[in-house]
Design a protein around this motif. Structure first.
Motif, PDB file in Angstrom:
ATOM      1  N   GLU A 177       0.810  -1.219   0.000  1.00 37.95           N
ATOM      2  CA  GLU A 177       0.000   0.000   0.000  1.00 37.95           C
ATOM      3  C   GLU A 177       0.844   1.271   0.000  1.00 37.95           C
ATOM      4  O   GLU A 177       0.325   2.366  -0.224  1.00 37.95           O
ATOM      5  CB  GLU A 177      -0.920   0.014   1.217  1.00 37.95           C
ATOM      6  N   MET A 229       2.869   3.261  -5.362  1.00 39.06           N
ATOM      7  CA  MET A 229       1.794   3.849  -6.149  1.00 39.06           C
ATOM      8  C   MET A 229       2.096   3.835  -7.642  1.00 39.06           C
ATOM      9  O   MET A 229       3.260   3.813  -8.055  1.00 39.06           O
ATOM     10  CB  MET A 229       1.562   5.284  -5.669  1.00 39.06           C
ATOM     11  N   HIS A 230       1.014   3.840  -8.440  1.00 37.65           N
ATOM     12  CA  HIS A 230       1.144   3.942  -9.893  1.00 37.65           C
ATOM     13  C   HIS A 230       1.439   5.389 -10.274  1.00 37.65           C
ATOM     14  O   HIS A 230       0.716   6.302  -9.859  1.00 37.65           O
ATOM     15  CB  HIS A 230      -0.157   3.525 -10.581  1.00 37.65           C
ATOM     16  N   SER A 247      -4.742   9.309 -11.499  1.00 38.70           N
ATOM     17  CA  SER A 247      -5.534   8.384 -10.702  1.00 38.70           C
ATOM     18  C   SER A 247      -6.788   7.949 -11.451  1.00 38.70           C
ATOM     19  O   SER A 247      -7.478   8.749 -12.068  1.00 38.70           O
ATOM     20  CB  SER A 247      -5.925   9.038  -9.377  1.00 38.70           C
ATOM     21  N   LYS A 248      -7.066   6.647 -11.393  1.00 32.52           N
ATOM     22  CA  LYS A 248      -8.271   6.100 -12.007  1.00 32.52           C
ATOM     23  C   LYS A 248      -9.290   5.682 -10.964  1.00 32.52           C
ATOM     24  O   LYS A 248     -10.460   5.504 -11.264  1.00 32.52           O
ATOM     25  CB  LYS A 248      -7.900   4.882 -12.866  1.00 32.52           C
ATOM     26  N   ASN A 249      -8.824   5.501  -9.733  1.00 30.51           N
ATOM     27  CA  ASN A 249      -9.729   5.022  -8.692  1.00 30.51           C
ATOM     28  C   ASN A 249      -9.224   5.461  -7.327  1.00 30.51           C
ATOM     29  O   ASN A 249      -8.426   4.772  -6.694  1.00 30.51           O
ATOM     30  CB  ASN A 249      -9.834   3.492  -8.747  1.00 30.51           C
ATOM     31  N   LEU A 250      -9.685   6.631  -6.895  1.00 29.61           N
ATOM     32  CA  LEU A 250      -9.295   7.150  -5.587  1.00 29.61           C
ATOM     33  C   LEU A 250     -10.545   7.193  -4.716  1.00 29.61           C
ATOM     34  O   LEU A 250     -11.286   8.170  -4.695  1.00 29.61           O
ATOM     35  CB  LEU A 250      -8.697   8.555  -5.723  1.00 29.61           C
ATOM     36  N   LYS A 271     -11.035   6.688   1.333  1.00 31.96           N
ATOM     37  CA  LYS A 271      -9.607   6.868   1.591  1.00 31.96           C
ATOM     38  C   LYS A 271      -9.281   8.341   1.808  1.00 31.96           C
ATOM     39  O   LYS A 271      -8.411   8.688   2.588  1.00 31.96           O
ATOM     40  CB  LYS A 271      -8.785   6.311   0.425  1.00 31.96           C
ATOM     41  N   ASP A 325      -2.969   6.157  -7.388  1.00 27.76           N
ATOM     42  CA  ASP A 325      -3.563   4.867  -7.003  1.00 27.76           C
ATOM     43  C   ASP A 325      -2.498   3.956  -6.412  1.00 27.76           C
ATOM     44  O   ASP A 325      -1.368   3.899  -6.911  1.00 27.76           O
ATOM     45  CB  ASP A 325      -4.184   4.180  -8.226  1.00 27.76           C
ATOM     46  N   GLU A 330      -4.435  -2.018  -4.529  1.00 26.99           N
ATOM     47  CA  GLU A 330      -5.803  -2.038  -5.046  1.00 26.99           C
ATOM     48  C   GLU A 330      -5.888  -2.651  -6.446  1.00 26.99           C
ATOM     49  O   GLU A 330      -6.968  -2.726  -7.031  1.00 26.99           O
ATOM     50  CB  GLU A 330      -6.361  -0.604  -5.093  1.00 26.99           C
ATOM     51  N   ASP A 331      -4.749  -3.080  -6.991  1.00 24.40           N
ATOM     52  CA  ASP A 331      -4.751  -3.626  -8.351  1.00 24.40           C
ATOM     53  C   ASP A 331      -5.579  -4.906  -8.439  1.00 24.40           C
ATOM     54  O   ASP A 331      -5.638  -5.697  -7.499  1.00 24.40           O
ATOM     55  CB  ASP A 331      -3.318  -3.929  -8.794  1.00 24.40           C
TER      56      ASP A 331
END
Length: 267
Positions: free
Chosen positions: A177, A180-181, A185-188, A192, A206, A210-211
């Protein structure tokens, strides 16, 4: 990985099979300095090497003031002469997905062709140079990695290196965790953003934990447990390393440029 620390970083990831010959290293160290000056980049990274049947593609990436948006990818067949890769569009991604199959050949001008069906006359055509651009883009989107806090987003928007980043602690580096990528961001998730430890300036990316599918990353400590190494199981050949308690980190891709689509069935 930053061209200024290329030799040291390649030694760290050598255990993953990410190796270059002495001639390739020497040529890169010279040409990347010239590349940075000619294109007026703020810094240059050696992105990696895609193996071809006839020749291999060496890929570098130049960064500007905004580390995320001011990025240009270039390729070379000899580690000396560099050409800009074309900008990737949705249409180009579709063309590559429908027409380009199998190993890279190592010929930028080679044209892949695919006819949709016998009834239809539509034929998809795409050069290998465009396929290379799309592949680099996809790997960056799905497997580029940075430690939490290594980059900071200012209130005005630009993403820049966090000069105060001193590295993750050893305990932090053991948790997925905290990686990070490095992409938009595609999914925040909103929940969180409501956590006490959430900081907008550094938590704008991201996290790898979470992948989907779960288990697409391998995290280990190597070199007498001094270096944290992450390997992508989705893009085999992508290796990231970070030395805890130091700002040193980077990733490199050396592989066939083909996604492991069987991963969900392997986990």
């Amino acid at each position: 990985m930053d061209s200024n620390s290329l030799s040291h970083c390649l030694e760290v990831v050598a255990s993953s099979g990410c190796v270059l010959t002495l001639e390739e290293r020497t040529a890169l160290q010279t040409s990347l300095v010239i590349l940075k000056k000619n294109y007026k980049f703020q810094r240059v990274l050696f992105w990696g090497k895609i193996l071809g049947l006839q020749q291999d593609y060496f890929v570098a990436q130049g960064r500007g003031e905004d580390e995320m948006r001011d990025r240009k990818s270039l390729y070379s067949l000899n580690c000396l002469d560099w050409l800009l890769l074309p900008s990737v569009t949705d249409a180009m991604v579709e063309e590559v997905s429908k027409s380009a199959q199998g190993r890279f050949r190592g010929d930028p001008s080679f044209v892949y062709e695919h006819k949709v069906s016998k009834q239809e006359e539509k034929v998809y055509k795409v050069t290998e140079e465009k396929r290379l651009a799309v592949t680099v883009h996809q790997i960056d989107e799905e497997a580029s990695v940075v430690p939490r806090g290594a980059f900071i987003r200012s209130p005005s928007g630009p993403v820049q290196i966090n000069r105060s980043f001193g590295g993750l602690s050893e305990s932090e580096a053991k948790r997925l965790e905290n990686f990070m990528h490095f992409r938009e961001s595609k999914n925040l998730p909103r929940e969180k953003q409501q956590k006490a430890e959430w900081t907008p300036a550094i938590d704008f990316l991201d996290v790898l934990s979470e992948d989907i599918p779960k288990g697409s990353w391998s995290l280990q400590f190597e070199c007498a447990r001094r270096v944290c190494v992450l390997r992508s199981l989705l893009w085999l050949g992508l290796t990231f390393c970070h030395v805890p308690m130091t700002p040193q980190h980077g990733y490199v891709y050396i592989g066939l440029g083909m996604k492991n689509r069987d991963l969900p069935f392997m986990l």
